[in-house]
Design a protein around this motif. Sequence first.
Motif, short mmCIF file in Angstrom:
data_model
loop_
_atom_site.label_atom_id
_atom_site.label_comp_id
_atom_site.label_asym_id
_atom_site.label_seq_id
_atom_site.Cartn_x
_atom_site.Cartn_y
_atom_site.Cartn_z
N UNK A 433 0.82 -1.21 0.00
CA UNK A 433 0.00 0.00 0.00
C UNK A 433 0.86 1.26 0.00
N UNK A 434 2.02 1.21 0.63
CA UNK A 434 2.90 2.37 0.68
C UNK A 434 3.33 2.79 -0.72
N UNK A 435 3.35 1.80 -1.66
CA UNK A 435 3.73 2.09 -3.03
C UNK A 435 2.51 2.53 -3.84
N UNK A 436 1.41 1.80 -3.67
CA UNK A 436 0.24 2.08 -4.52
C UNK A 436 -0.55 3.30 -4.05
N UNK A 437 -0.66 3.49 -2.73
CA UNK A 437 -1.29 4.68 -2.20
C UNK A 437 -2.79 4.75 -2.31
N UNK A 438 -3.36 4.45 -3.47
CA UNK A 438 -4.78 4.67 -3.71
C UNK A 438 -5.64 3.64 -2.99
N UNK A 439 -6.82 4.09 -2.49
CA UNK A 439 -7.77 3.21 -1.83
C UNK A 439 -9.08 3.14 -2.59
N UNK A 440 -9.07 3.58 -3.84
CA UNK A 440 -10.28 3.52 -4.66
C UNK A 440 -10.06 2.56 -5.82
N UNK A 441 -11.15 2.11 -6.42
CA UNK A 441 -11.05 1.18 -7.52
C UNK A 441 -12.42 0.82 -8.04
N UNK A 442 -12.58 -0.42 -8.49
CA UNK A 442 -13.85 -0.82 -9.09
C UNK A 442 -14.04 -2.33 -9.01
N UNK A 443 -15.29 -2.75 -9.26
CA UNK A 443 -15.63 -4.16 -9.43
C UNK A 443 -16.15 -4.32 -10.85
N UNK A 444 -15.55 -5.27 -11.58
CA UNK A 444 -15.97 -5.51 -12.96
C UNK A 444 -16.44 -6.96 -13.08
N UNK A 445 -17.55 -7.14 -13.78
CA UNK A 445 -18.09 -8.47 -14.05
C UNK A 445 -17.77 -8.83 -15.50
N UNK A 446 -17.22 -10.03 -15.70
CA UNK A 446 -16.87 -10.51 -17.03
C UNK A 446 -17.53 -11.86 -17.24
N UNK A 447 -18.21 -12.04 -18.38
CA UNK A 447 -18.78 -13.33 -18.76
C UNK A 447 -18.11 -13.74 -20.06
#
Length: 512
Positions: A433-447
Motif C-alpha cells: 500500500x505504501x507504493x500504490x497509495x490509492x484506496x479507490x477502484x472498481x468491481x468488474x463483471x466478465x462473462x
Amino acid sequence: MTDVDSSDGLMTPIRPEQLDPGAVIAQSLDNQWVPAPLARKMIERGESLDDVARQRLTDVRAEYFRSLINASQVVVNRAYFYNNDAITVDLMEEGEARQAHRRLLASGAIVPFLLTERHPAEEPPAHLHVRQAGFTAWQETLAGLPAGDRVRCVRMSWDDPDDDRENRERSRTRLFQPFAEKVQGLTAKDIDILAAQVGVRPRDADRFGQRLGEVVAFSNSLSVNRRQVVRNTLYEEFVSVPGSNVAEGRYDAGKPFAGEIKQLLDLIYSVNLADALGRYPLTPVGSLRRVVLQEAREARATPGIVQDPEQLLTFLRRQTFAAVQDHLTPAAVNGLALQDIWRLRQTAAWNAYVRAFGALTASPEAFRDSVGEVFDCYVRLNSEILKLARERRQARPNPWRPVVEVVVTVGAAVFTAVSGDDFWEVAGAALPLAVSGSLSGSVQLVLRNRIHGRQEQRFAREIASVRLASAREWEQFHDLVRRLPGYRESAGPGPTGRAATTTQDNEDLPEY
C-alpha cells in the motif's frame, strides 16, 4: 421539452436523462479507436488507419455487434453513421441490412447523439470531413423509415431553437470543460500506478511522468489563452505525425510515449461523453478501463460504492452455477449480419439477459443472489447466437466452457475470481500500500468462454466502484482474500488498466 424539428414525423428529440438506464456509449465506434496491440504495430511500422483498415474494420464491427448484444441501448455520435465503415456498410444499398438498421433506430436500440445539429439528416457544415457516399446512404436510410417510425435523438438541450445558446453552454460545461479538467489532472495521479497500467516499464516511469507534465502544461496554456482543449489539438502536439491530418491516424514513433498518451486521451474522451450523458462507457476488450484515471468514484452512472471490506469480499467468493447444457458457442460474433443482431434482440433469451443484468447493476450489493441468474441467461443467449451462426454457416464452434469472472481493483492491486463449469480459482497481484497509495477502484463483471479466443462473444462491465476509508480497511480486505481456498498471489501490479479479454465542430464548438 420542446418537440422541435419533428414535424416530418421522423424524429423524437430526447434529453440525456431520457436514455435507457442501461444505455452505453461504445468506445469502439470512436474514429480513432484501435485495439492496443494494433496501435503499437502501427506506430512501429509508421502505418495509418487506412493501412490497417481491413483488420480494424473487423475489430470495430465485432465490438459494434457486441454492444448491441450486451446493452439495451447504444448511443452513437451522428457522424459515425456516415464516416465509420463498420456502420456505413449496412446502409450503402437497400436490403436486409439497411432494413435491420431502420428497425434498430425505430426501436430505440440505436440513438444518434447530436452536438450542434437539430435533425439527424441535417447537412454537416461544409468545413467538416464527410464521406459523401456514406452521408447519402444515411439520408436514404432515414428517408425510408416506415410511416409512423421515429428516431430518438439525444442532445444536451433542445431549447432556444433560434440561437441554441443553452445547448452551447451545456456542451461547454458537460463536455469540453470536463475533458480539459481530466487531462489537466493527469499529473495529480500516482504516476507509478498510471505508468504500470498503460504498459510503461518501471525504469521509464519518471520519463513518462515528465512527458505527462508536458501534456498538462500544454493543456493549461490553451486554457489560459482561452482556446478549447480538445483531443485533436493534443493529438497534433503529442501523438500524430507533424503536418498530417489527425483523421488519418498516423501516429509518430518519434514523440515520447505517443502510444501511451493516445490511450489515455482516448479513454478520457470516451468516458467524458458517457459522463455528460449520465450513462456507461462500454470499453472494448484490451483497451484501458476507467479505473486507470484513479478517480474517487467511477462513472456517474455506476449505481453504488462499495466501502466495506466484508462486502467487497462477497464479489470474490465462490458461487454455485447451474449445469451448462450447451457445449458449443460461435467463435465469431462478427460472422453474423446486422439483421441477425436484430433477430437476436427479439428473442426471449436476449430480453431475459438484459433484465437480469439490469437487476444486478441496480443492486450490486445483491451480487451473491443475482449473478447466477445473469450467468444462466448469458449461456442461453449464446445458444441463440449459435443458432444464428449455424444458419449462416459461420459457426466454427469452439469448446464451450462458460465462466463468470469478477475483477476487483483497489489502487494498483487486482484480484480476480473465476468460477463456472466445475472450475474455480482466485488470484491476486498487489503492490504494498505504501507504493500504490490509492484506496479507490472498481468491481468488474466478465462473462466469457474459459477457452480464450479473440473472436469469442464476451461481456464486461463495471458494476460498482470501490472506496475504502483507510489503510487498515485495505489490510483487512487483503487478509480476508488471502484466506480464500486456493488463493495465489504474485508481487507486482496486475493488468488493472485493461478491459477484460466495450463530434463535430463549428465556429462556436470545435470538434469534440
